[in-house]
Design an enzyme around this catalytic site. Structure first.
Site, short mmCIF file in Angstrom:
data_model
loop_
_atom_site.label_atom_id
_atom_site.label_comp_id
_atom_site.label_asym_id
_atom_site.label_seq_id
_atom_site.Cartn_x
_atom_site.Cartn_y
_atom_site.Cartn_z
N GLN B 201 0.83 -1.20 0.00
CA GLN B 201 0.00 0.00 0.00
C GLN B 201 0.86 1.25 0.00
O GLN B 201 0.34 2.36 -0.03
CB GLN B 201 -0.86 0.04 1.27
N PHE B 232 -6.00 -3.85 3.59
CA PHE B 232 -6.66 -3.47 4.85
C PHE B 232 -5.70 -2.91 5.89
O PHE B 232 -5.98 -2.95 7.08
CB PHE B 232 -7.45 -4.67 5.44
N GLU B 236 0.82 -2.02 4.53
CA GLU B 236 1.34 -0.65 4.59
C GLU B 236 2.81 -0.71 4.97
O GLU B 236 3.67 -0.48 4.14
CB GLU B 236 0.53 0.18 5.60
N ARG B 314 -4.29 7.70 17.02
CA ARG B 314 -5.64 7.68 16.44
C ARG B 314 -6.64 7.06 17.42
O ARG B 314 -7.80 7.45 17.45
CB ARG B 314 -5.66 6.95 15.10
N PHE B 348 -7.18 1.81 12.24
CA PHE B 348 -5.89 2.29 12.75
C PHE B 348 -6.00 2.77 14.20
O PHE B 348 -5.58 3.86 14.54
CB PHE B 348 -5.42 3.44 11.84
N ALA B 514 -5.66 5.37 5.78
CA ALA B 514 -6.42 6.41 6.47
C ALA B 514 -7.62 6.87 5.63
O ALA B 514 -8.05 8.02 5.74
CB ALA B 514 -5.52 7.60 6.82
N GLU B 716 -12.55 3.34 5.94
CA GLU B 716 -12.51 2.83 7.31
C GLU B 716 -13.78 3.06 8.13
O GLU B 716 -14.18 2.18 8.89
CB GLU B 716 -11.32 3.45 8.05
#
Lengths: 476, 777
Positions: B201, B232, B236, B314, B348, B514, B716
């Site tokens: 990602q 998902f 990342e 977050r 996240f 995000a 998300e």
């Protein structure tokens, strides 16, 4: 005897003689460029590798979704195969299944999509397609993106796929092949698929080291997960005597190599509770390959089908070169992954009685997930109640000990007693004597113990259901 | 609001047809280059140990084995830490979890590499491991400094409140279970660099970190990503491991190298959603209106920091969900345990933060004997009570109106009555109902990351190719970008293509994460297209002798005063007259800022909203359950593509439902993950979809902020709507207990945990002593 694998993949005849027999169909197909067939898990649990296997059935092919990651390459012999690359018409028009999946947003990342498309293709060949059968068709296909709603919608719109003329000719050709034994070997490894029981028994006696398989869904894992490789494999999937299913008054005789899918079809009307249980054995792809013989042979301590066989009083034929002996299902498994099978014996058939008149059969399976999950605990009960008193009671549990067990103390505690919640509570101590569950990833010993008595209570509630108050979630 | 013709339509995913006929290729489907080697990882069998020796001699003995690497073979810096650094690609000193990579081998077949990897001899001195989050918390084993978000004097507010209640909830982690496992294919380039097909990602991060591993300039490494088979968040930071190994072996051998993790290795080695311990202490009045909230959110980071600082940040910034905390202190801690290093996963940290808020709302309502929905409404952000714990003012807050709408549409009042009546006479089955809001902040918490670039090319025949920094992982990002570009040029969608994402087209991109993919890259692509359109308009104006203001683009045609020319003809004309037909576009989110020292600012450009109502039934004999109905009303702003947005909502919801009810990560006594394949780790199947699932997009919901065509992010936020199912399970359990009793149910709410909570509730009913069950498990 034939010694090459002859198959028909996406419209092309293919003959194979230079691939090891323990190569899985998934790996071979991908290497051949059929990359729509994906590996998602290598254990038949995700469905990304689903292909449709066309089994000759008279004037047509019976198309069944199977997990190619657990399919030994010689299992393609005498079969037609379709993957997503081969579904479109020769002119390139997408198959209605492909159209429905694409146009209804049935795909997001697309990795599970070819496998789902093939499951839906197999479904599209079937006339009966209620909500439950659609869910059954998809139970073995995981999708992590869509949430399934658009896929279920696509499934609901599929037109019936009908056999073509060329399919009829192909079915005839493949049927001829399937009737002849196959002995395939390459690279020092061999795969024998006899069509005759005597041949199978003779080979078994001569080659005790050979892996015995029918659907191969369990032994395939030894290859994909544990890197074990057999020198020789004996496949029972084509043995005439073992692939018969006979209906007679009072019950069924089910050959050890009859796939669950066919058993399910045969018991659907005779024993709906058993059918509900069998629908939760693996998922469609596994039931299209897996058999009673395999499930019994591996002697799993959970063994989805064995508790039901025990409660119903089934008997199992063990065949050897010198004859047949019949053992009660209850006594077949003797310990953790131990059975009464002698080295030269094979499971021949299961004699499955219908519930006797006046008795009712109930089968329960508890797991973290409804579909395609191994039982945390399963229970099967055969019960007769007359004038409020228990006049017949057989109880069996899976996942409650090192093997599927019959709960004789519990039976004794309830026989002749009033069929009341109080009796069940009092019988709880007896049940505790019968079971000795362990803790594992599927549940703690304590939970399993609670489940055993909970399922006994469910049995009572279910026999007493009245006034529209649901006793189970199925009734909500 | 402007009219749009392409944007806002339910166009099909641009790869939908290729997905179902096999034409859409994933990295493992690409034709294998000549000389390809397959790699396999060698990993630690210890949960915690000091590495004392590594003998790969036997691995290299096989005829098919070509090379092996250890930390000592890394020419550059052995560090792939995405935020804090100091996270080695290959362990060279400490082995920190079962599955920790220490070396890799490359062979001419995948089977040979796998077999060779088994022959490695690793020597180590075992050290004491820590597996439990609470132990790590108590010992102060942190992966990053604790974070505190505060406003007002919370101690005084708690002391002064008429009522006070505290609680604790444990929430488990979650494996991403993308269907396509981690993969990279590295190819040597003729000038000494590396070209990577990476399942990531975050191609720019892979590029930058691989360059650092190899000791090469970033320009020598190119990363291409056509599509991912799901991600998902799991691809990342975690993709760097796989890409890094492939690149190192490629560099060492001069041959192409592929590393694809099998499912078991993928689940054992790579990180997951963080499990959390949530503790809260609340002061409130007799109406349940909050006066002070003190929370501890402790994350199980696994062995290293990875993205944990961001996840904790977050979590803190969503521990208010939609509620105003007059005085508040939120403490976030990343705890170090000897397990795989946990990472980004859809939401996240926000989902875990929101669970703290929702568990607190539920418990206060039950404590006071109030209806949970009423209590939630009392505490919603409102005029004068609109400052978040990070001091951002909540504007354009849609939740009160959306709760009204769902209440009517779902007939909640009538169903509540019916459920109470059902429960009163049902001995085995109990039903539960819950309603909850979701307010989700959109923008990366780190302002720097809120930037994007695009490169748009118009060819002389009028066909258009758009490149941007975002990754297509199933969400339909490329389709949305195509729509945006087609809209700007006013040409049919079929005239625009989006190519594979490549670091040599758009540099220094942010991850597609995000929920920002369309917001950031859509705006960048629109700007690039607008630049070209303006040049083309000027060319048309000059050609026809009309003012530029008289030129407009309309459905494939360009109208210049009384003249008409097709878009394709105008493109040809521009080429003939030497007008440049390529342009870059750049976008950075305006108005956002955040001070990490004080944890205050405006981290979020805007909020996405959603509300959900879930009804469930539980079996009090077995703990099994069933989802009977779910209503969702979700705010996607003005939808760029309602079909794709609905797909995101439904998919996220079921993923959240899986996390909270069936997906259970079980570790053995040595810390090894036992549920590392779908046979033991159960994600939802089609039968787990709520059998009555009504998803509605909020209408007339233009984003008040100037986002791309006034849309809102959607990836998300809807995942958190599934918390409603967990709350409904708690509601069903609470029906068994005396008034004032809180259900003791953590997550995942497996049948076993549900049955345990049922037994606890029944015991409380027998004792008639309210107020037990202090701790959720």
């Amino acid at each position: 005897m034939r010694n090459t694998i002859t198959t028909h993949i996406n419209g092309r005849d293919i003959t194979l003689s230079d691939v090891p027999p323990d190569r899985m169909a998934l790996d071979w197909m991908r290497a051949e460029g059929l990359t729509s067939v994906k590996e998602g898990c290598g254990e038949g649990d995700c469905g990304a590798c689903t292909i449709a296997l066309g089994i000759p059935a008279g004037d047509h092919l019976e198309w069944r979704a199977v997990a190619s990651c657990l399919l030994f390459l010689p299992m393609l012999d005498g079969r037609a195969v379709l993957s997503a690359e081969g579904l479109a018409s020769p002119a390139g028009t997408p198959h209605p299944v492909q159209q429905a999946m694409a146009e209804r947003s049935g795909t997001q990342c697309g990795f599970c999509s070819p496998g789902i498309t093939m499951s839906l293709f197999a479904l599209s060949r079937r006339t009966e397609r209620d909500e439950e059968s659609v869910l059954d068709a998809l139970a073995g296909n995981l999708c992590r993106c869509t949430g399934y709603r658009p896929i279920l919608e696509a499934a609901g719109t599929l037109p019936l796929s009908v056999p073509t003329e060329s399919e009829t000719a192909l079915a005839g050709r493949l049927a001829g092949l399937s009737a002849t034994p196959l002995f395939y070997s390459y690279g020092g490894r061999s795969y024998y698929a006899p069509t005759d029981l005597a041949e199978a028994l003779a080979y078994r006696a001569a080659h005790p080291e050979a892996w015995v398989i029918a659907g191969g869904t369990d032994m395939g894992l030894a290859i994909t997960k544990r890197d074990q490789h057999p020198d020789s494999v004996l496949s029972l999937a084509r043995v005439g005597e073992l692939t018969r299913l006979t209906r007679h008054a009072g019950g069924l005789t089910i050959g050890a190599a009859v796939p669950y899918t066919d058993i399910l079809a045969a018991v659907r009307d005779r024993n709906p509770a058993l059918a509900r249980l069998l629908r939760r054995v693996g998922a469609t792809q596994i039931r299209n390959q897996g058999t009673f013989g395999g499930n019994l042979g591996t002697a799993s301590p959970i063994g989805d089908s064995l508790p039901a066989l025990i409660a119903l009083g089934a008997t199992i034929d063990l065949v050897a070169p010198d004859g047949v002996r019949s053992v009660a299902a209850e006594t077949f498994v003797t310990g953790y992954r131990q059975t009464r099978l002698a080295p030269d014996e094979l499971v021949g058939a299961v004699h499955l009685p219908d519930p006797p008149p006046g008795a009712r059969f109930y089968a329960y399976k508890i797991a973290k997930r409804q579909d395609q999950d191994i039982s945390t605990l399963s229970a099967s009960f055969l019960i007769s109640v007359e004038n409020g008193m228990v006049t017949g009671f057989t109880a069996a549990f899976g996942g409650a000990a090192d093997r599927p067990i019959r709960a004789r103390s519990l039976e004794k505690a309830l026989m002749g007693r009033p069929w009341t919640l109080d009796s069940i509570r009092e019988a709880g101590a007896a049940l505790a004597d019968d079971i000795s569950p362990r803790s594992d990833v599927r549940g703690s010993a304590r939970y399993r113990t609670e489940l055993a008595s909970g399922l006994l209570a469910r049995l009572w509630h279910e026999t007493r259901t009245a006034g529209g108050i649901p006793a189970t979630l199925d009734m909500v | 609001m402007m009219e749009t013709t392409v944007v806002g339509q339910p166009h099909l995913h641009d790869s939908a047809r290729g997905h179902v006929n096999g034409a859409a290729l994933f990295i493992d489907d690409l034709p294998e280059p000549a000389g390809l080697l397959h790699a396999h990882l060698i990993t630690s069998p210890w949960p915690h140990a000091r590495l004392t020796g590594l003998d790969l001699g036997d691995c290299l003995s096989g005829p098919e084995v070509v090379a092996a690497i250890t930390a000592a073979d890394i020419p550059g810096s052995n560090d792939i830490g995405p935020i804090l650094g100091n996270e080695p690609l290959l362990a060279h000193d400490r082995l920190c979890y079962v599955g920790h990579p220490v070396a890799a081998v490359a062979a001419t077949s995948a089977a040979a590499a796998r077999a060779a990897a088994r022959l490695a001899r690793i020597a180590a001195e075992p050290l004491a491991p820590v597996f439990d989050l609470v132990t790590a918390l108590e010992r102060g084993d942190h992966v990053c400094p604790p974070m505190v978000m505060r406003r007002g004097d919370v101690d005084r507010a708690l002391a002064a409140a008429p009522f006070r209640l505290a609680g604790e909830t444990r929430v488990g982690g979650q494996d991403h279970f993308y269907l396509e496992t981690q993969i990279a294919l590295a190819l040597p380039t003729e000038d000494g660099g590396v070209f990577l097909h990476s399942g990531t990602q975050h191609p720019s991060e892979v590029q930058h970190l691989v360059a650092r591993l190899l000791g090469l300039p970033q320009s020598a490494v190119t990363v291409e990503v056509r599509r991912l088979g799901g991600a998902f968040g799991g691809k990342e930071s975690q993709a760097t491991l796989v890409a890094g190994i492939a690149a190192l072996l490629c560099r060492k051998t001069g041959r192409p190298v592929k590393l694809r993790l099998g499912r078991d290795d993928d689940m054992i080695i790579t990180g997951k959603r963080h499990g959390f311990l949530l503790r809260w202490d609340a002061g409130f009045d007799a109406d349940g209106r909050l006066q002070g909230v003190d929370m501890l959110l402790a994350a199980d980071s696994g062995w290293s920091a990875d993205l944990t600082p961001g996840v904790v940040s977050r979590a803190l910034s969503h521990a208010d969900n939609a509620y105003y905390y007059p005085a508040v202190r939120l403490t976030g801690i990343g705890c170090k345990t000897n397990t795989a290093s946990n990472t980004a996963f859809r939401g996240f940290g926000a989902p875990q933060g929101m669970i703290a808020a929702e568990a607190m709302m539920d418990d206060i309502a039950r404590h006071l004997g109030k209806d949970p929905l009423t209590l939630r409404r009392v505490n919603l952000y409102r005029p004068g009570a609109d400052r978040t714990p990070y001091h951002q003012k909540v504007r354009h807050f849609r939740i009160p109106d959306m709760l009204d709408r769902i209440g009517k549409a779902a007939g909640l009042a009538e169903r509540r009555t019916a459920i109470n009546a059902f429960n009163a006479k049902s001995p085995v089955i109990r039903k539960g109902l819950a309603v909850m809001p979701v307010k989700f902040g959109v923008s990366f918490n780190n302002p720097m990351m809120n930037q994007a670039g695009a490169l748009v090319l118009v060819y002389a025949d009028g066909s258009v190719l758009a490149n941007h920094g975002g990754i297509e992982m199933g969400q339909g990002l490329h389709t949305k970008i195509t729509q945006v570009v087609a809209e700007v040029f006013q040409i049919p969608l079929s005239r625009v293509r989006v190519s594979a994402t490549r670091t040599d087209k758009v540099p220094n991109t942010s991850p597609t994460a995000a929920s920002s993919g369309a917001d950031l890259n859509g705006m960048a692509a629109a700007r690039a297209a607008q630049t070209i359109r303006d040049r083309m308009a000027a060319a048309a104006a000059g050609h026809f002798g009309v003012p530029v203001a008289a030129v407009r683009f309309d459905q494939g045609t360009v109208i210049a005063g009384n003249h008409r020319i097709s878009f394709a003809e105008l493109a040809e004309l521009c080429h003939q007259t030497r007008v440049p037909l390529s342009a870059t576009g750049f976008y950075k989110t305006p108005s956002i800022h955040f001070d990490r020292a004080t944890m205050t600012g405006r981290p979020f450009y805007y909020f996405a909203h959603g509300v959900a109502a879930a009804e469930v039934a539980i079996d009090t004999l077995t703990g099994e359950w069933k989802c009977l109905r779910v209503d969702v009303l979700h705010d996607v702003g003005r939808s760029l593509n309602p079909a794709l947005d609905r797909g995101q909502i439904e998919g996220a919801f079921l993923q959240g439902l899986g996390w909270l009810t069936m997906e259970e990560l079980v570790h053995g006594p040595d810390g090894a993950l036992l549920t590392h394949a779908p046979s033991t780790y159960k994600i939802p199947t089609a039968r787990d979809l709520p059998r009555d699932f009504r998803v509605v997009l909020l209408e007339d919901a233009d984003n008040p902020e100037a986002t791309i065509y006034r849309s809102k992010a959607v990836g998300e936020p809807p995942l958190m709507l599934a918390i409603s199912v967990w709350l409904a399970l708690r509601d069903a359990i609470a029906s068994l207990a005396p008034p004032g009793t809180r259900p003791s149910l953590g997550a995942p709410a497996t049948p076993e945990r549900i049955l345990e909570a049922v037994r606890t509730a029944e015991a409380a009913a027998r004792d008639r002593s309210p107020g037990t069950a202090e701790n959720d498990r």
